[in-house]
Design a protein around this motif. Structure first.
Motif, short mmCIF file in Angstrom:
data_model
loop_
_atom_site.label_atom_id
_atom_site.label_comp_id
_atom_site.label_asym_id
_atom_site.label_seq_id
_atom_site.Cartn_x
_atom_site.Cartn_y
_atom_site.Cartn_z
N PRO A 20 25.45 52.81 -9.96
CA PRO A 20 24.05 52.63 -9.61
C PRO A 20 23.73 51.16 -9.82
O PRO A 20 24.42 50.33 -10.20
N LEU A 21 22.12 50.66 -9.25
CA LEU A 21 22.05 49.35 -9.28
C LEU A 21 21.65 49.09 -10.82
O LEU A 21 21.60 49.66 -11.47
N PRO A 22 22.12 47.57 -10.98
CA PRO A 22 22.28 46.57 -10.06
C PRO A 22 23.81 46.59 -9.77
O PRO A 22 24.76 47.14 -10.70
N ARG A 23 24.29 46.48 -8.49
CA ARG A 23 25.59 46.19 -8.05
C ARG A 23 26.08 44.59 -8.09
O ARG A 23 25.53 44.01 -7.25
N SER A 55 33.76 50.62 -17.78
CA SER A 55 32.86 49.21 -18.05
C SER A 55 32.70 48.34 -17.05
O SER A 55 33.54 48.54 -16.11
N GLN A 56 31.32 47.86 -17.12
CA GLN A 56 31.04 46.97 -16.08
C GLN A 56 30.59 45.72 -16.52
O GLN A 56 29.60 45.55 -17.34
N GLN A 57 31.20 44.68 -16.40
CA GLN A 57 31.34 43.33 -17.30
C GLN A 57 29.91 42.68 -16.66
O GLN A 57 29.08 42.22 -17.83
N LEU A 58 29.73 42.45 -15.65
CA LEU A 58 28.72 41.51 -15.18
C LEU A 58 27.26 42.27 -15.67
O LEU A 58 26.00 41.60 -15.79
N GLU A 59 27.35 43.64 -15.33
CA GLU A 59 26.15 44.31 -15.48
C GLU A 59 25.74 44.66 -17.00
O GLU A 59 24.87 45.25 -17.33
N ASP A 60 26.84 44.34 -17.73
CA ASP A 60 26.68 44.37 -19.40
C ASP A 60 26.31 45.74 -19.60
O ASP A 60 25.35 45.93 -20.42
N ARG A 61 27.32 46.71 -19.27
CA ARG A 61 27.12 48.20 -19.64
C ARG A 61 28.28 49.02 -19.44
O ARG A 61 29.17 48.56 -18.84
N ARG A 94 29.54 40.75 -21.76
CA ARG A 94 30.64 41.04 -20.98
C ARG A 94 31.51 42.16 -21.37
O ARG A 94 32.63 41.78 -21.85
N PRO A 95 31.03 43.40 -21.54
CA PRO A 95 31.95 44.45 -21.81
C PRO A 95 33.24 44.67 -21.00
O PRO A 95 33.07 44.87 -19.79
N HIS A 96 34.40 44.98 -21.49
CA HIS A 96 35.51 45.09 -20.70
C HIS A 96 36.50 45.91 -21.18
O HIS A 96 36.49 47.17 -20.79
N GLY A 97 37.52 45.57 -22.11
CA GLY A 97 38.38 46.69 -22.42
C GLY A 97 37.64 47.81 -23.30
O GLY A 97 36.70 47.65 -24.13
N ILE A 98 38.35 49.05 -22.93
CA ILE A 98 37.82 50.44 -23.45
C ILE A 98 39.01 51.51 -23.79
O ILE A 98 39.91 51.57 -23.07
N ASP A 99 38.64 52.28 -25.06
CA ASP A 99 39.72 53.22 -25.39
C ASP A 99 39.03 53.98 -26.53
O ASP A 99 37.89 53.72 -26.81
N LYS A 100 39.41 55.10 -26.56
CA LYS A 100 38.87 56.16 -27.70
C LYS A 100 39.78 56.31 -28.72
O LYS A 100 41.02 56.56 -28.51
N ASP A 101 39.34 56.40 -30.00
CA ASP A 101 40.05 56.63 -31.02
C ASP A 101 40.25 58.16 -31.40
O ASP A 101 39.77 59.15 -30.68
N ARG A 102 41.22 58.37 -32.36
CA ARG A 102 41.32 60.08 -32.80
C ARG A 102 40.08 60.84 -33.27
O ARG A 102 40.03 61.87 -33.22
N ALA A 106 34.97 44.78 -6.76
CA ALA A 106 33.95 44.05 -5.95
C ALA A 106 32.94 44.75 -5.44
O ALA A 106 31.97 44.19 -5.02
N VAL A 107 33.10 46.07 -5.47
CA VAL A 107 32.02 46.92 -4.59
C VAL A 107 31.25 47.83 -5.60
O VAL A 107 30.71 48.86 -4.95
N ASP A 108 31.79 47.83 -6.78
CA ASP A 108 31.03 48.77 -7.84
C ASP A 108 31.33 50.23 -7.52
O ASP A 108 30.42 50.84 -7.36
N ILE A 109 32.47 50.66 -7.21
CA ILE A 109 33.09 51.97 -6.74
C ILE A 109 33.77 52.46 -7.86
O ILE A 109 34.84 52.02 -8.33
#
Length: 352
Positions: A55-58, A76-82, A103-111, A334-337
């Motif tokens: 979704p927008l913003p892209r 994670s979408q860094q520049l979109e902060d979400r 700038r959220p980036h790395g992501i994982d889930k715990d037990r 680059a294309v937010d896909i």
């Protein structure tokens, strides 16, 4: 070594979903499928690609993916902060907003089913509930570390992170609030993490042109790549207890034998290629994603390769994982896909 699969037909399907347009490209393989499971005549052929525009913003910043506790893809979408939650039908079913410029980036889930995310620019780890609600935020003990990659350790609790900005690898135990920091060369730019044999945590050093590990005792060992300035990107545990990784500038995927330290590089024959993510499917095939051009390779255990072309031009591939439906899921930064490519693997049975 490589056999190029031709794209036989293309079709686009419009899907009415809020703020989401879906583009579908069907790729029909033209070679026999080695290392594949029993044929399912109702399933699409291996190599069928689906792309889903976010979704927008892209802003051209779709980065990491993980299978969340709800069975959706968390992205994670860094520049979109979400962080988005995306179903296997390509629909966005939830959005967790982060503070501006975090700038959220790395992501994982715990037990426990909690999801952890790095805030790279505000220097913190964030804990989310299974529904995406913010539980807690933990500032790093090192100002300006720039936590980039994130992985949960083999105990299912400890949160590991890479300090891209200051050349550190660290861990945080949320049960005790204890932090541990390991120092690398300040300009090494560690970026990605993967669990390896014997509870070791492996990492890549982008500008250091090394891969490394922190063993269960906390001992750090680094391995220089045979190709100088190779820019190692993603790393994953794979066949024979080896660790496999991509080289962005080395135009190769490589395997490391942790027992001997030997690195074997397997170079692509694509001119001007830069590699991005990699991951294994249920059959032990290695899927290698290109940063550019828009390609994905399927490398069988005997190293024979099938190649698939993405419908989107200049996507800037970023990450690829084995998804909740047996397909490989990937991000096109680059294309937010967010996209998927079928593997022939069945949908995994949820753990009871």
């Amino acid at each position: 070594m490589h056999r190029v699969l031709q794209l036989l037909r293309e079709r686009r399907v419009s899907v009415l979903a809020a703020a989401l347009s879906v583009a579908v490209l069907v790729v029909t393989p033209g070679v026999p499928e080695a290392a594949a499971g029993p044929a399912d005549r109702t399933a699409p052929p291996v190599g069928t690609v689906h792309e889903y525009r976010m979704p927008l913003p892209r802003l051209g910043s779709t980065h990491e993916l993980v299978i969340g506790p709800d069975g959706n893809l968390w992205v994670s979408q860094q520049l979109e902060d979400r962080v988005l939650r995306v179903s296997t039908a390509g629909q966005v079913v939830g959005i967790t907003e982060f503070p501006g410029n975090s700038r959220p980036h790395g992501i994982d889930k715990d037990r426990r089913g909690h999801v952890w995310v790095t805030e790279e620019d505000t220097n913190a780890l964030v804990e989310l509930s299974a529904t995406g609600k913010r539980i807690a935020r933990y500032p790093l003990p090192r100002p300006g570390a720039g936590p980039h990659g994130l992985r949960i350790g083999c105990d299912g609790h400890t949160v590991w992170w890479t300090g891209k900005a200051d050349g550190t690898i660290g861990s945080f135990d949320p049960r005790t609030h204890r932090w541990t920091v390991h120092h690398l060369a300040p300009d090494s730019q560690p970026i990605y993490l993967a669990r390896g044999p014997r509870c070791a945590m492996f990492f890549t050093e982008l500008t250091g042109s090394r891969v490394g590990r922190v063993d269960a005792r906390g001992v750090v060992r680094e391995y220089a790549t045979p190709t100088p300035d190779s820019r190692p990107i993603a790393i994953a545990a794979g066949r024979h207890g080896h660790m496999w990784f991509t080289e962005e500038a080395g135009a190769a995927y490589a395997e490391l034998d942790p027992l001997t330290g030997l690195i074997t590089e397997h170079r692509t024959n694509v001119e001007g290629a830069e590699l991005a993510g990699l991951a294994f499917d249920c059959f032990g095939n290695l899927w290698v994603q290109y940063n550019q051009p828009g390609l994905i390779d399927r490398v069988r255990p005997d190293l024979t390769t099938s190649r698939y072309t993405l419908p989107t031009t200049a996507p800037v591939g970023h990450r690829i994982i084995s998804g909740p439906d047996g397909s490989m899921w990937f991000s096109e930064m680059a294309v937010d896909i967010v996209g998927s490519i079928t593997t022939g693997c069945p949908t995994p049975t949820p753990a009871s």
